[in-house]
Design an enzyme around this catalytic site. Structure first.
Site, PDB file in Angstrom:
ATOM      1  N   ASP A  17      -8.144   3.816   0.879  1.00  0.00           N
ATOM      2  CA  ASP A  17      -7.357   4.110   2.163  1.00  0.00           C
ATOM      3  C   ASP A  17      -8.043   4.404   3.284  1.00  0.00           C
ATOM      4  O   ASP A  17      -8.866   5.557   3.351  1.00  0.00           O
ATOM      5  CB  ASP A  17      -6.323   5.308   1.803  1.00  0.00           C
ATOM      6  CG  ASP A  17      -5.096   5.425   3.038  1.00  0.00           C
ATOM      7  OD1 ASP A  17      -5.279   4.829   4.097  1.00  0.00           O
ATOM      8  OD2 ASP A  17      -4.046   6.127   2.599  1.00  0.00           O
ATOM      9  N   CYS A  41       0.971  -1.216   0.072  1.00  0.00           N
ATOM     10  CA  CYS A  41       0.080  -0.053   0.107  1.00  0.00           C
ATOM     11  C   CYS A  41       0.886   1.259   0.122  1.00  0.00           C
ATOM     12  O   CYS A  41       2.002   1.086  -0.507  1.00  0.00           O
ATOM     13  CB  CYS A  41      -0.938  -0.027   1.125  1.00  0.00           C
ATOM     14  SG  CYS A  41      -0.183  -0.064   2.828  1.00  0.00           S
ATOM     15  N   THR A  42       0.280   2.418   0.552  1.00  0.00           N
ATOM     16  CA  THR A  42       1.004   3.574   0.515  1.00  0.00           C
ATOM     17  C   THR A  42       2.008   3.575   1.468  1.00  0.00           C
ATOM     18  O   THR A  42       3.495   3.660   1.360  1.00  0.00           O
ATOM     19  CB  THR A  42       0.402   4.759   0.396  1.00  0.00           C
ATOM     20  OG1 THR A  42      -0.542   4.826  -0.615  1.00  0.00           O
ATOM     21  CG2 THR A  42       1.047   6.134   0.413  1.00  0.00           C
ATOM     22  N   GLY A  43       1.543   3.581   2.956  1.00  0.00           N
ATOM     23  CA  GLY A  43       2.525   3.707   3.950  1.00  0.00           C
ATOM     24  C   GLY A  43       2.837   2.870   4.881  1.00  0.00           C
ATOM     25  O   GLY A  43       3.649   2.705   5.835  1.00  0.00           O
ATOM     26  N   ASN A  44       2.225   1.369   4.633  1.00  0.00           N
ATOM     27  CA  ASN A  44       2.433   0.427   5.593  1.00  0.00           C
ATOM     28  C   ASN A  44       2.109   0.132   7.001  1.00  0.00           C
ATOM     29  O   ASN A  44       2.809  -0.101   7.784  1.00  0.00           O
ATOM     30  CB  ASN A  44       4.049  -0.184   5.224  1.00  0.00           C
ATOM     31  CG  ASN A  44       4.275  -1.719   5.545  1.00  0.00           C
ATOM     32  OD1 ASN A  44       5.156  -1.910   6.096  1.00  0.00           O
ATOM     33  ND2 ASN A  44       3.461  -2.493   5.438  1.00  0.00           N
ATOM     34  N   THR A  45       0.919   1.108   7.245  1.00  0.00           N
ATOM     35  CA  THR A  45       0.677   1.425   8.563  1.00  0.00           C
ATOM     36  C   THR A  45      -0.798   1.016   8.602  1.00  0.00           C
ATOM     37  O   THR A  45      -1.415   0.739   9.706  1.00  0.00           O
ATOM     38  CB  THR A  45       0.817   2.836   9.089  1.00  0.00           C
ATOM     39  OG1 THR A  45      -0.025   3.819   8.190  1.00  0.00           O
ATOM     40  CG2 THR A  45       2.138   3.248   9.043  1.00  0.00           C
ATOM     41  N   CYS A  46      -1.565   0.619   7.554  1.00  0.00           N
ATOM     42  CA  CYS A  46      -2.924   0.376   7.466  1.00  0.00           C
ATOM     43  C   CYS A  46      -3.236  -0.923   6.778  1.00  0.00           C
ATOM     44  O   CYS A  46      -3.260  -1.634   7.470  1.00  0.00           O
ATOM     45  CB  CYS A  46      -3.885   1.775   7.066  1.00  0.00           C
ATOM     46  SG  CYS A  46      -3.701   3.246   7.690  1.00  0.00           S
ATOM     47  N   ARG A  47      -3.450  -0.648   5.652  1.00  0.00           N
ATOM     48  CA  ARG A  47      -3.902  -1.636   4.759  1.00  0.00           C
ATOM     49  C   ARG A  47      -3.159  -2.804   4.497  1.00  0.00           C
ATOM     50  O   ARG A  47      -3.449  -4.104   4.828  1.00  0.00           O
ATOM     51  CB  ARG A  47      -4.337  -1.317   3.086  1.00  0.00           C
ATOM     52  CG  ARG A  47      -5.484  -0.187   3.206  1.00  0.00           C
ATOM     53  CD  ARG A  47      -5.829   0.505   1.852  1.00  0.00           C
ATOM     54  NE  ARG A  47      -4.601   1.287   1.765  1.00  0.00           N
ATOM     55  CZ  ARG A  47      -4.555   2.136   0.573  1.00  0.00           C
ATOM     56  NH1 ARG A  47      -5.375   2.184  -0.486  1.00  0.00           N
ATOM     57  NH2 ARG A  47      -3.627   3.279   0.654  1.00  0.00           N
TER      58      ARG A  47
END
Length: 158
Positions: free
Chosen positions: A119, A13-19
């Protein structure tokens, strides 16, 4: 089974903190339930991950609510060219994520279930739970792709 016989799967994903970390832990639990965890290595990374960032509180709460074993203080990892080369299957949350991985092994959730994973950052825990449910819809298709890769690896070993 040797480590190099395992199919390597990475969620991006984008930040590797959620999805992507949610998908990583959810898919590991899915594989464990099916007694298939030994065939695969599952990780995650973000295309624009911040060094030292950890999973969001809502992602932690969603996984906890679902009873999924996870590491809430795991550090975000930046997706690298090396990861693109060494993973057998790259699952992007969106078409853009998959495209930016620049690999023939990359697919997006839209290609698997007909919709991208939006997101949830900054949203409620319920939105994260909805996100987890949406991701889980793709797990049978992901396992089918991973099994195909596993058969290819085993055929090369013979």
């Amino acid at each position: 089974m040797a480590q190099n016989d395992k199919v390597k799967i990475i969620f991006v994903c984008t930040g590797n903190t959620c999805r992507s970390p949610m998908a990583e832990f959810l898919f590991k639990a899915y594989l464990k339930e099916r007694k298939r965890a030994g065939d695969f290595t599952v990780t995650s990374a973000g295309l624009e991950a911040g060094k030292g960032d950890v999973m969001t509180r809502q992602a932690d709460e969603a996984l906890t609510a679902l009873g999924v074993k996870h590491t809430p203080d795991r550090k975000a990892r930046v997706f690298t060219v090396q990861m693109s080369l060494e993973n057998d299957l790259i699952i992007g949350m969106t078409d853009e994520h998959a495209m930016r991985c620049d690999s023939d092994n990359a697919v997006s959730f839209r290609e698997l279930i007909g919709s991208q994973i939006a997101d949830p950052y900054g949203r409620s825990t319920q939105v994260y739970l909805d996100c987890a449910s949406q991701m889980s819809e793709a797990f049978d298709a992901i396992l089918a792709l991973a099994d195909k890769k596993l058969l290819e690896k085993r055929a090369q070993d013979d």
